[in-house]
Design a protein around this motif. Structure first.
Motif, short mmCIF file in Angstrom:
data_model
loop_
_atom_site.label_atom_id
_atom_site.label_comp_id
_atom_site.label_asym_id
_atom_site.label_seq_id
_atom_site.Cartn_x
_atom_site.Cartn_y
_atom_site.Cartn_z
N SER A 7 19.33 6.64 -14.42
CA SER A 7 19.41 7.24 -15.74
C SER A 7 19.19 6.20 -16.84
O SER A 7 18.43 6.43 -17.79
CB SER A 7 20.78 7.91 -15.91
OG SER A 7 20.95 8.37 -17.23
N LEU A 8 19.85 5.06 -16.69
CA LEU A 8 19.71 3.98 -17.67
C LEU A 8 18.28 3.43 -17.67
O LEU A 8 17.68 3.21 -18.73
CB LEU A 8 20.72 2.87 -17.38
CG LEU A 8 20.85 1.74 -18.39
CD1 LEU A 8 21.34 2.29 -19.74
CD2 LEU A 8 21.82 0.69 -17.88
N ASN A 10 15.57 4.97 -16.78
CA ASN A 10 14.68 5.98 -17.35
C ASN A 10 14.75 5.96 -18.89
O ASN A 10 13.73 6.01 -19.57
CB ASN A 10 15.04 7.37 -16.81
CG ASN A 10 13.99 8.39 -17.14
OD1 ASN A 10 12.80 8.09 -17.15
ND2 ASN A 10 14.42 9.61 -17.43
N GLU A 11 15.96 5.88 -19.42
CA GLU A 11 16.12 5.83 -20.88
C GLU A 11 15.49 4.55 -21.44
O GLU A 11 14.79 4.57 -22.45
CB GLU A 11 17.60 5.89 -21.25
CG GLU A 11 17.83 5.92 -22.76
CD GLU A 11 19.31 5.94 -23.13
OE1 GLU A 11 19.58 5.72 -24.33
OE2 GLU A 11 20.18 6.16 -22.26
N PHE A 12 15.71 3.43 -20.75
CA PHE A 12 15.15 2.14 -21.20
C PHE A 12 13.63 2.18 -21.18
O PHE A 12 12.97 1.72 -22.12
CB PHE A 12 15.69 1.01 -20.34
CG PHE A 12 15.42 -0.37 -20.87
CD1 PHE A 12 15.56 -0.67 -22.21
CD2 PHE A 12 15.05 -1.38 -20.00
CE1 PHE A 12 15.33 -1.96 -22.69
CE2 PHE A 12 14.81 -2.67 -20.47
CZ PHE A 12 14.95 -2.96 -21.82
N SER A 14 11.73 4.55 -21.75
CA SER A 14 11.19 5.36 -22.85
C SER A 14 10.93 4.53 -24.11
O SER A 14 10.21 4.95 -25.01
CB SER A 14 12.12 6.53 -23.17
OG SER A 14 13.29 6.07 -23.82
N PHE A 109 18.66 -0.69 -28.00
CA PHE A 109 19.10 -0.27 -26.68
C PHE A 109 20.35 -1.06 -26.25
O PHE A 109 21.29 -0.49 -25.70
CB PHE A 109 17.97 -0.43 -25.66
CG PHE A 109 18.23 0.30 -24.39
CD1 PHE A 109 18.14 1.68 -24.32
CD2 PHE A 109 18.57 -0.40 -23.24
CE1 PHE A 109 18.39 2.36 -23.14
CE2 PHE A 109 18.82 0.27 -22.06
CZ PHE A 109 18.73 1.65 -22.00
N LYS A 112 23.52 0.16 -27.84
CA LYS A 112 24.00 1.39 -27.23
C LYS A 112 24.55 1.16 -25.82
O LYS A 112 25.48 1.82 -25.40
CB LYS A 112 22.85 2.41 -27.19
CG LYS A 112 23.25 3.79 -26.75
CD LYS A 112 22.06 4.73 -26.85
CE LYS A 112 22.42 6.10 -26.32
NZ LYS A 112 21.26 7.00 -26.31
N HIS A 113 23.93 0.24 -25.10
CA HIS A 113 24.31 -0.05 -23.70
C HIS A 113 24.54 -1.56 -23.57
O HIS A 113 23.63 -2.31 -23.23
CB HIS A 113 23.19 0.38 -22.74
CG HIS A 113 22.84 1.84 -22.84
ND1 HIS A 113 23.63 2.82 -22.31
CD2 HIS A 113 21.80 2.46 -23.44
CE1 HIS A 113 23.08 4.00 -22.56
NE2 HIS A 113 21.97 3.81 -23.25
#
Length: 182
Positions: A7-8, A10-12, A14, A109, A112-113
């Protein structure tokens, strides 16, 4: 390089933009504001600068500062971190596919993370190691020793790099390089 859950990751991903470049394309040039990080999916890059002689007896010449290949991240350090215009070129040696993320994209990013800051630290460590390797090669006692260190550190890609770029990296002539290779 740094484990991320799906999930992480995939978001990264983007935040990255895919670009394809032909052989000999310039992706960074002096004067550009280049706060971008490049991940090479395929291909080979060289980073270089143009040295202009201080008097009429010395001509301008390209000095290769480093090489990057598939699976590596690369960036021009000072422009990336400070926002100053680049003083270097990044050029493709062969057709290359890169994924690019901006410095601001990374910072957003990471804000956020926070765990991704560990990835950023590893990235900076790798860049520091590459810089130190470049310095060690440049400080070799002889040109032959420098070539041996080059082969040790770039052995997997050395055959893909044109002789003139290897010679420039080692600050030797292509004739001297050919003697070492024979």
């Amino acid at each position: 390089m740094f484990p991320m859950n799906a999930s992480l990751a995939n978001e990264f991903s983007s935040f990255f933009t895919k670009s394809e470049y032909p052989k000999r394309a310039l992706i960074v040039q002096p004067g550009m504001l280049n706060q971008k990080l490049f991940f090479l999916e395929t291909g080979l890059l060289r980073e270089y600068y143009v040295f202009d002689g201080e008097d009429e007896s010395t001509n301008e010449r390209e000095v290769t500062a480093g090489f990057s290949h598939e699976g590596q991240f690369t960036f021009t350090t000072i422009p990336f971190l400070s926002g100053e215009p680049s003083r270097r070129y990044i050029q493709t040696i062969e057709p290359t596919i890169v994924y690019t993320i901006s410095y601001q994209g990374i910072k957003s990013f990471v804000a956020k993370h926070h765990s991704v800051s560990l990835w950023l630290n590893v990235l900076y460590e790798q860049r520091l190691i590459r810089s130190e390797t470049r310095m060690r090669i440049g400080q070799a006692r002889t040109a032959e020793d420098a070539y041996k260190l080059f082969r040790k550190h770039f052995g997997l890609i050395a055959g893909r790099i044109p002789d003139k770029f290897v010679a420039s990296y080692l600050n030797i002539s292509t004739g001297t390089l050919s003697r070492f290779r024979s």
